[in-house]
Design a protein around this motif. Structure first.
Motif, PDB file in Angstrom:
ATOM      1  N   CYS A   1      37.716  41.173  37.579  1.00 42.54           N
ATOM      2  CA  CYS A   1      36.961  41.440  38.805  1.00 42.54           C
ATOM      3  C   CYS A   1      35.805  42.398  38.522  1.00 42.54           C
ATOM      4  O   CYS A   1      34.665  42.135  38.890  1.00 42.54           O
ATOM      5  CB  CYS A   1      37.899  42.035  39.861  1.00 42.54           C
ATOM      6  SG  CYS A   1      37.065  42.552  41.380  1.00 42.54           S
TER       7      CYS A   1
ATOM      8  N   GLY B   1      28.963  39.168  39.946  1.00 41.05           N
ATOM      9  CA  GLY B   1      29.276  39.149  41.368  1.00 41.05           C
ATOM     10  C   GLY B   1      29.094  37.805  42.041  1.00 41.05           C
ATOM     11  O   GLY B   1      29.740  37.531  43.052  1.00 41.05           O
ATOM     12  N   ASP B   2      28.243  36.952  41.490  1.00 40.85           N
ATOM     13  CA  ASP B   2      28.008  35.654  42.120  1.00 40.85           C
ATOM     14  C   ASP B   2      28.809  34.518  41.467  1.00 40.85           C
ATOM     15  O   ASP B   2      28.662  33.367  41.832  1.00 40.85           O
ATOM     16  CB  ASP B   2      26.520  35.315  42.120  1.00 40.85           C
ATOM     17  CG  ASP B   2      25.910  35.242  40.732  1.00 40.85           C
ATOM     18  OD1 ASP B   2      26.599  35.573  39.745  1.00 40.85           O
ATOM     19  OD2 ASP B   2      24.725  34.877  40.638  1.00 40.85           O
ATOM     20  N   ASP B   3      29.673  34.884  40.531  1.00 44.28           N
ATOM     21  CA  ASP B   3      30.500  33.888  39.856  1.00 44.28           C
ATOM     22  C   ASP B   3      31.781  33.678  40.671  1.00 44.28           C
ATOM     23  O   ASP B   3      32.512  34.648  40.934  1.00 44.28           O
ATOM     24  CB  ASP B   3      30.851  34.377  38.449  1.00 44.28           C
ATOM     25  CG  ASP B   3      31.609  33.360  37.618  1.00 44.28           C
ATOM     26  OD1 ASP B   3      32.264  32.456  38.186  1.00 44.28           O
ATOM     27  OD2 ASP B   3      31.548  33.470  36.386  1.00 44.28           O
ATOM     28  N   PRO B   4      32.097  32.453  41.060  1.00 38.83           N
ATOM     29  CA  PRO B   4      33.312  32.203  41.835  1.00 38.83           C
ATOM     30  C   PRO B   4      34.590  32.679  41.136  1.00 38.83           C
ATOM     31  O   PRO B   4      35.548  33.079  41.792  1.00 38.83           O
ATOM     32  CB  PRO B   4      33.327  30.690  42.023  1.00 38.83           C
ATOM     33  CG  PRO B   4      31.925  30.251  41.836  1.00 38.83           C
ATOM     34  CD  PRO B   4      31.310  31.235  40.878  1.00 38.83           C
TER      35      PRO B   4
ATOM     36  N   THR C   1      34.864  35.383  39.370  1.00 38.10           N
ATOM     37  CA  THR C   1      34.949  36.820  39.632  1.00 38.10           C
ATOM     38  C   THR C   1      35.496  37.053  41.034  1.00 38.10           C
ATOM     39  O   THR C   1      36.392  37.884  41.234  1.00 38.10           O
ATOM     40  CB  THR C   1      33.561  37.475  39.499  1.00 38.10           C
ATOM     41  OG1 THR C   1      33.071  37.247  38.181  1.00 38.10           O
ATOM     42  CG2 THR C   1      33.618  38.966  39.767  1.00 38.10           C
ATOM     43  N   GLN C   2      34.973  36.323  41.993  1.00 40.56           N
ATOM     44  CA  GLN C   2      35.420  36.468  43.374  1.00 40.56           C
ATOM     45  C   GLN C   2      36.904  36.123  43.502  1.00 40.56           C
ATOM     46  O   GLN C   2      37.660  36.795  44.208  1.00 40.56           O
ATOM     47  CB  GLN C   2      34.565  35.606  44.295  1.00 40.56           C
ATOM     48  CG  GLN C   2      33.121  36.074  44.329  1.00 40.56           C
ATOM     49  CD  GLN C   2      32.181  35.077  44.978  1.00 40.56           C
ATOM     50  OE1 GLN C   2      32.603  34.073  45.530  1.00 40.56           O
ATOM     51  NE2 GLN C   2      30.890  35.354  44.906  1.00 40.56           N
ATOM     52  N   LYS C   3      37.349  35.104  42.781  1.00 43.78           N
ATOM     53  CA  LYS C   3      38.763  34.702  42.803  1.00 43.78           C
ATOM     54  C   LYS C   3      39.627  35.799  42.195  1.00 43.78           C
ATOM     55  O   LYS C   3      40.696  36.139  42.732  1.00 43.78           O
ATOM     56  CB  LYS C   3      38.952  33.385  42.054  1.00 43.78           C
ATOM     57  CG  LYS C   3      40.383  32.905  42.060  1.00 43.78           C
ATOM     58  CD  LYS C   3      40.536  31.581  41.337  1.00 43.78           C
ATOM     59  CE  LYS C   3      41.993  31.141  41.443  1.00 43.78           C
ATOM     60  NZ  LYS C   3      42.419  30.316  40.376  1.00 43.78           N
TER      61      LYS C   3
ATOM     62  N   CYS D   1      38.994  38.978  42.052  1.00 37.35           N
ATOM     63  CA  CYS D   1      39.029  40.115  42.979  1.00 37.35           C
ATOM     64  C   CYS D   1      39.998  39.853  44.130  1.00 37.35           C
ATOM     65  O   CYS D   1      40.775  40.738  44.508  1.00 37.35           O
ATOM     66  CB  CYS D   1      37.634  40.418  43.525  1.00 37.35           C
ATOM     67  SG  CYS D   1      36.464  40.987  42.269  1.00 37.35           S
ATOM     68  N   ALA D   2      39.970  38.661  44.671  1.00 38.65           N
ATOM     69  CA  ALA D   2      40.870  38.321  45.776  1.00 38.65           C
ATOM     70  C   ALA D   2      42.327  38.332  45.313  1.00 38.65           C
ATOM     71  O   ALA D   2      43.206  38.852  46.018  1.00 38.65           O
ATOM     72  CB  ALA D   2      40.507  36.958  46.354  1.00 38.65           C
TER      73      ALA D   2
END
Length: 73
Positions: A21, A26-29, A31-33, A35-36
């Motif tokens: 994360c 920050g705009d890579d899916p 990375t977002q996954k 973090c979630a």
């Protein structure tokens, strides 16, 4: 999480997901996954009675531990 995990397994998952994360774009899916998923692991650790850090510690000193009187919540 499909099955119950031990605190040690959750902490290992947290470390891997936190690294992905914080180290990802920050705009890579992905990375977002990460973090979630990390946030879900944090919630599971908190439900299990674990806290991250104690009063008076700086960030580099903080770690997951069984919550106590001096734990950050």
């Amino acid at each position: 999480m499909a099955q119950a995990q031990s605190a040690d397994e959750l902490i290992a998952s947290y470390r891997a997901l936190n690294s992905a994360c914080r180290g990802g774009s920050g705009d890579d899916p992905r990375t977002q996954k990460a973090c979630a998923e990390r946030d879900g692991v944090v919630a599971a650790l908190q439900r299990a009675g674990y806290c991250y850090g104690r009063r008076g510690q700086v960030g580099a000193q903080m770690s997951w531990h069984r919550c106590g009187a001096d734990s950050l919540r």
